[in-house]
Design a protein around this motif. Structure first.
Motif, PDB file in Angstrom:
ATOM      1  N   SER A 494       0.831  -1.186   0.000  1.00 57.54           N
ATOM      2  CA  SER A 494       0.000   0.000   0.000  1.00 57.54           C
ATOM      3  C   SER A 494       0.871   1.244   0.000  1.00 57.54           C
ATOM      4  N   LEU A 495       0.215   2.415  -0.136  1.00 58.42           N
ATOM      5  CA  LEU A 495       0.956   3.676  -0.133  1.00 58.42           C
ATOM      6  C   LEU A 495       1.592   3.938   1.225  1.00 58.42           C
ATOM      7  N   ILE A 496       0.871   3.613   2.285  1.00 57.28           N
ATOM      8  CA  ILE A 496       1.385   3.742   3.654  1.00 57.28           C
ATOM      9  C   ILE A 496       1.534   2.336   4.219  1.00 57.28           C
ATOM     10  N   GLY A 497       2.708   1.998   4.740  1.00 53.75           N
ATOM     11  CA  GLY A 497       2.944   0.651   5.247  1.00 53.75           C
ATOM     12  C   GLY A 497       3.973   0.639   6.369  1.00 53.75           C
ATOM     13  N   ILE A 498       4.348  -0.573   6.765  1.00 51.76           N
ATOM     14  CA  ILE A 498       5.349  -0.776   7.818  1.00 51.76           C
ATOM     15  C   ILE A 498       6.649  -1.239   7.147  1.00 51.76           C
ATOM     16  N   LYS A 499       7.742  -0.488   7.359  1.00 49.84           N
ATOM     17  CA  LYS A 499       9.041  -0.841   6.798  1.00 49.84           C
ATOM     18  C   LYS A 499      10.015  -1.150   7.923  1.00 49.84           C
ATOM     19  N   ARG A 500      10.801  -2.222   7.759  1.00 44.99           N
ATOM     20  CA  ARG A 500      11.791  -2.618   8.763  1.00 44.99           C
ATOM     21  C   ARG A 500      13.124  -1.950   8.414  1.00 44.99           C
ATOM     22  N   MET A 501      13.460  -0.921   9.183  1.00 44.27           N
ATOM     23  CA  MET A 501      14.633  -0.107   8.900  1.00 44.27           C
ATOM     24  C   MET A 501      15.901  -0.848   9.344  1.00 44.27           C
ATOM     25  N   GLY A 502      16.859  -0.900   8.444  1.00 42.05           N
ATOM     26  CA  GLY A 502      18.128  -1.565   8.748  1.00 42.05           C
ATOM     27  C   GLY A 502      18.138  -3.032   8.398  1.00 42.05           C
ATOM     28  N   GLU A 503      17.069  -3.579   7.811  1.00 42.24           N
ATOM     29  CA  GLU A 503      17.021  -4.991   7.445  1.00 42.24           C
ATOM     30  C   GLU A 503      17.477  -5.157   5.995  1.00 42.24           C
ATOM     31  N   LEU A 504      18.395  -6.098   5.801  1.00 44.59           N
ATOM     32  CA  LEU A 504      18.934  -6.321   4.461  1.00 44.59           C
ATOM     33  C   LEU A 504      17.928  -7.023   3.575  1.00 44.59           C
ATOM     34  N   ASP A 505      17.888  -6.620   2.309  1.00 46.40           N
ATOM     35  CA  ASP A 505      17.070  -7.292   1.307  1.00 46.40           C
ATOM     36  C   ASP A 505      17.879  -8.463   0.741  1.00 46.40           C
ATOM     37  N   GLU A 506      17.294  -9.657   0.766  1.00 47.87           N
ATOM     38  CA  GLU A 506      18.021 -10.842   0.330  1.00 47.87           C
ATOM     39  C   GLU A 506      18.134 -10.939  -1.192  1.00 47.87           C
ATOM     40  N   LYS A 507      17.300 -10.181  -1.917  1.00 45.13           N
ATOM     41  CA  LYS A 507      17.286 -10.303  -3.378  1.00 45.13           C
ATOM     42  C   LYS A 507      18.628  -9.941  -4.009  1.00 45.13           C
ATOM     43  N   PRO A 508      19.300  -8.813  -3.651  1.00 47.49           N
ATOM     44  CA  PRO A 508      20.607  -8.523  -4.257  1.00 47.49           C
ATOM     45  C   PRO A 508      21.641  -9.616  -4.003  1.00 47.49           C
ATOM     46  N   PHE A 509      21.624 -10.203  -2.773  1.00 43.20           N
ATOM     47  CA  PHE A 509      22.566 -11.291  -2.474  1.00 43.20           C
ATOM     48  C   PHE A 509      22.283 -12.506  -3.362  1.00 43.20           C
ATOM     49  N   ARG A 510      20.985 -12.790  -3.570  1.00 38.90           N
ATOM     50  CA  ARG A 510      20.629 -13.949  -4.393  1.00 38.90           C
ATOM     51  C   ARG A 510      21.066 -13.733  -5.846  1.00 38.90           C
ATOM     52  N   ASN A 511      20.863 -12.509  -6.357  1.00 41.70           N
ATOM     53  CA  ASN A 511      21.275 -12.215  -7.735  1.00 41.70           C
ATOM     54  C   ASN A 511      22.791 -12.332  -7.892  1.00 41.70           C
ATOM     55  N   ALA A 512      23.541 -11.821  -6.904  1.00 37.26           N
ATOM     56  CA  ALA A 512      25.005 -11.880  -6.991  1.00 37.26           C
ATOM     57  C   ALA A 512      25.507 -13.317  -6.900  1.00 37.26           C
ATOM     58  N   CYS A 513      24.902 -14.123  -6.012  1.00 43.26           N
ATOM     59  CA  CYS A 513      25.352 -15.511  -5.848  1.00 43.26           C
ATOM     60  C   CYS A 513      25.003 -16.356  -7.066  1.00 43.26           C
ATOM     61  N   LYS A 514      23.901 -16.054  -7.763  1.00 44.16           N
ATOM     62  CA  LYS A 514      23.551 -16.804  -8.965  1.00 44.16           C
ATOM     63  C   LYS A 514      24.582 -16.585 -10.072  1.00 44.16           C
ATOM     64  N   GLN A 515      25.231 -15.421 -10.078  1.00 42.02           N
ATOM     65  CA  GLN A 515      26.257 -15.141 -11.075  1.00 42.02           C
ATOM     66  C   GLN A 515      27.602 -15.769 -10.733  1.00 42.02           C
ATOM     67  N   ARG A 516      27.807 -16.120  -9.442  1.00 48.19           N
ATOM     68  CA  ARG A 516      29.137 -16.575  -9.006  1.00 48.19           C
ATOM     69  C   ARG A 516      29.173 -18.029  -8.560  1.00 48.19           C
ATOM     70  N   TYR A 517      28.012 -18.628  -8.289  1.00 51.30           N
ATOM     71  CA  TYR A 517      27.987 -20.000  -7.796  1.00 51.30           C
ATOM     72  C   TYR A 517      26.998 -20.819  -8.619  1.00 51.30           C
ATOM     73  N   SER A 518      27.050 -22.114  -8.396  1.00 49.82           N
ATOM     74  CA  SER A 518      26.136 -23.012  -9.103  1.00 49.82           C
ATOM     75  C   SER A 518      24.718 -22.815  -8.584  1.00 49.82           C
ATOM     76  N   LYS A 519      23.752 -23.330  -9.321  1.00 47.02           N
ATOM     77  CA  LYS A 519      22.355 -23.162  -8.956  1.00 47.02           C
ATOM     78  C   LYS A 519      22.042 -23.816  -7.613  1.00 47.02           C
ATOM     79  N   GLU A 520      22.708 -24.965  -7.321  1.00 45.79           N
ATOM     80  CA  GLU A 520      22.440 -25.650  -6.054  1.00 45.79           C
ATOM     81  C   GLU A 520      22.971 -24.860  -4.861  1.00 45.79           C
ATOM     82  N   ASP A 521      24.107 -24.207  -5.002  1.00 40.38           N
ATOM     83  CA  ASP A 521      24.740 -23.512  -3.869  1.00 40.38           C
ATOM     84  C   ASP A 521      24.352 -22.049  -3.783  1.00 40.38           C
TER      85      ASP A 521
END
Length: 630
Positions: A494-521
């Motif tokens: 929604s336009l107004i919501g609850i955000k967890r400040m200081g919590e890392l988003d796992e999506k960038p880590f997943r994208n970086a690991c897919k480029q550097r490691y196998s699909k299983e790892d």
């Protein structure tokens, strides 16, 4: 194929009634199975759910709750059809349903007739006598005892300036049981011919008490009776009360269904987190076993080299001994030759004596050399034995350390697994039998024992957490209450919501690991890196900020030359680096002292903290929209 494609398609809200009638017909025809046994039922439209052994009341509540919720049109239509089928075609045992059925079967005349609510009865012609200048009569408690079979709550004798007026008001309970008692009260007086009609028609009323249920004409009448009724009650029809109760019941069912859905989602999230943690721990245990195997292999190689070295030393000593024996035999042979030649002449004898002395000296030297060799052999043996004992002691110590390490890792693993299982069973509990509660108590006791064993290692961490909480509780209490109360209403979409400040988003880590490691790892590595850097963000000793002057004010910004951030950028790339720096800035702004993730009201449209005014306006807007839909 046609039925499958039809089930997969979605419908509009305008088609809900048509699909409801269609699925109701299929339920009546027996195409969809509802009954498991004589006492248990199942929802044919929630085949993937774990619970499929409802009783009639719970299944009716499940169907009505989803049918009244804001679900998709297809889901609402199917569950409304199920609710209609359960009410009309399957016999239930719900007491509230029976009460509604009784009310609905009453004549339409009584449904539209206005009664005084809470239900009240009227008593007139109550015996009084004139005493000491005033009229007196029976007390309300005495009349309540006389009417006890009608279960009145209270009887009010009505008085005025002259004393007892000869009238009284009987209060009944507000529910349908009270209505039943009130009607029995009226029917009793009517059967005795002392009802309201008899009171109005008779001229000679005698001394008997007349009684009836208060209605609209009594409510609007002048005098003490009308005043008491207007002051303590309202005019309502049976239909109004039935509709009001139905609305309250539907609202309660909808709220309960929504709460159950949220709890199921939370339970699924906990299961996912538990599975991820278990997978990570299994990976770590596998790596530990590999390191231990490599270490054992290296120890075996060292032992083999030591044995080979000792064998070569023994072989060399044996060869030296054989050479000494051979020389000794050679000297003995020459001495015998000299003895045979000693008789030839004196010259030869003296010469022989000289040779003997020389040989004796050589023999003594050889003997001394042999003794020294034996001493050296004994020293080598002692050295080998001592080396063997030291190796055995070292191996014992290594095995002991390995056992301690295994015990600690096993303890940590058991604690994590017990915590995960306990959280899952807590959310699964509620309507389960006592064996689940007993199992949870046993698991809680085991978890407490494990945690007590690790109190020494966790003592410093707990002290820091307590200090951190004390410093932040007073500041965050008010906003936390608002956030916790609106968590279900406000979401990140929604336009107004609850955000967890200081919590890392796992999506960038997943994208970086897919480029550097196998699909299983890739997924496991992403979770490990995200968890590691979330821990780095919580570390108060790491403060990669510098103070600059901007607009004549001091401002903290990220150090671009920080070693950890530079290493992260080289290892995982710019996207992860940006995610970590954004989380650092958020944590430094919203919780610099505690260094942990906090929830915040957030304006997603403008990308900033939402004000309380914006939150209230948004909630009112959502409430009005929801009210119009209903």
């Amino acid at each position: 194929m046609d039925r499958s494609s039809e089930e997969e398609s979605e419908i509009n809200d305008s088609d809900v009634e048509e699909y409801e009638a269609k699925y109701y017909s299929r339920l009546k025809a027996g195409e969809l199975k509802v009954k498991n046994t004589e006492k248990t039922y199942r929802c044919p439209f929630c085949a993937g759910k774990r619970k499929q052994d409802y009783n009639h009341k719970d299944l009716l509540q499940h169907a009505s709750g989803i049918g009244a919720s804001n679900r998709k049109g297809k889901v609402k239509a199917t569950h409304r059809a199920l609710e209609r089928y359960l009410r009309n075609d399957v016999a239930g045992t719900s007491s509230s349903s029976m009460q509604l059925m009784v009310v609905e079967k009453r004549p339409s005349k009584r449904r539209d007739e206005k009664f005084v609510w809470p239900w009240m009865g009227i008593l007139v012609n109550v015996p009084t006598e004139y005493r000491n200048g005033r009229y007196v009569g029976e007390s309300g408690n005495r009349m309540k005892e006389q009417l006890s079979r009608f279960h009145p709550l209270k009887v009010h004798a009505l008085w005025n300036y002259k004393g007892h007026t000869g009238t009284a008001i009987v209060d009944f309970s507000k529910d349908w049981t009270g209505f039943k008692d009130a009607m029995a009260f009226e029917n009793h007086f009517e059967s005795e011919r002392y009802g309201k009609r008899d009171w109005n028609e008779r001229r000679h009323r005698g001394v008997e008490i007349y009684g009836w249920v208060a209605r609209a004409d009594d409510y609007n009448s002048p005098g003490p009776v009308g005043e008491h009724l207007r002051k303590n009650g309202d005019l309502k029809t049976v239909g109004d009360l039935t509709n009001e109760e139905s609305r309250k019941t539907d609202k309660l069912v909808a709220n309960l269904a929504s709460e159950i859905e949220e709890k199921n989602k939370h339970l699924q999230e906990l299961e996912c987190k538990y599975n991820e943690t278990t997978l990570s721990l299994d990976k770590m245990m596998e790596q530990r076993d590999q390191l231990l195997q490599a270490y054992n292999e290296e120890i075996r190689k060292m032992q083999k080299l030591a044995r080979d070295h000792s064998r070569r030393i023994f072989e060399e000593n044996e060869n030296l001994r054989l050479e000494l024996d051979a020389k000794r035999k050679e000297l003995d042979f020459r001495r015998r030759q000299l003895d045979r030649l000693a008789a030839q002449n004196d010259y030869d004898k003296r010469k022989l004596e000289d040779e003997k002395q020389k040989n004796a000296m050589k023999d003594s030297s050889l003997h001394l050399a042999t003794i020294e060799q034996q001493k050296a052999d004994e020293s080598v043996l002692r050295l080998v034995e001592e080396q063997k004992r030291e190796k055995e002691a070292a191996l014992k110590k290594i095995l002991q350390l390995e056992k301690q390490l295994d015990a600690r890792q096993k303890l940590e693993l058991e604690i994590q697994q017990l915590k995960g299982k306990l959280q899952v069973m807590k959310h699964m509990g509620g309507e389960e039998d006592s064996s689940v509660q007993k199992k949870m108590d046993e698991m809680s006791e085991q978890l407490n024992e494990k945690i007590e064993e690790m109190e020494g290692m966790e003592e410093l961490n707990q002290a820091l957490i307590i200090k951190e909480r004390k410093s932040n509780d007073e500041l965050q209490e008010a906003r936390k209450e608002l956030i916790s109360g609106l968590t279900e209403m406000l979401s990140g979409r929604s336009l107004i919501g609850i955000k967890r400040m200081g919590e890392l988003d796992e999506k960038p880590f997943r994208n970086a690991c897919k480029q550097r490691y196998s699909k299983e790892d890739a997924d496991v590595k992403a979770v490990m890196f995200c968890s590691k850097w979330q821990d780095e963000l919580r570390n108060p000793e790491w403060h990669p900020f510098k103070v600059i002057i901007a607009d004549e004010k001091e401002k903290e910004v990220i150090k671009e030359d920080d070693e950890k951030l530079q290493a992260l950028k080289e290892e995982l790339g710019d996207e992860v680096h940006v995610a970590v720096t954004m989380a650092l800035l958020e944590m430094n702004e919203y919780n610099p002292s505690g260094r942990y993730v906090v929830s915040e009201l957030w304006n997603y449209k403008e990308g900033r903290k939402a004000t309380l005014k914006e939150v209230v306006q948004y909630i009112l807007k959502q409430w009005k929209t929801h009210k119009r839909k209903r």
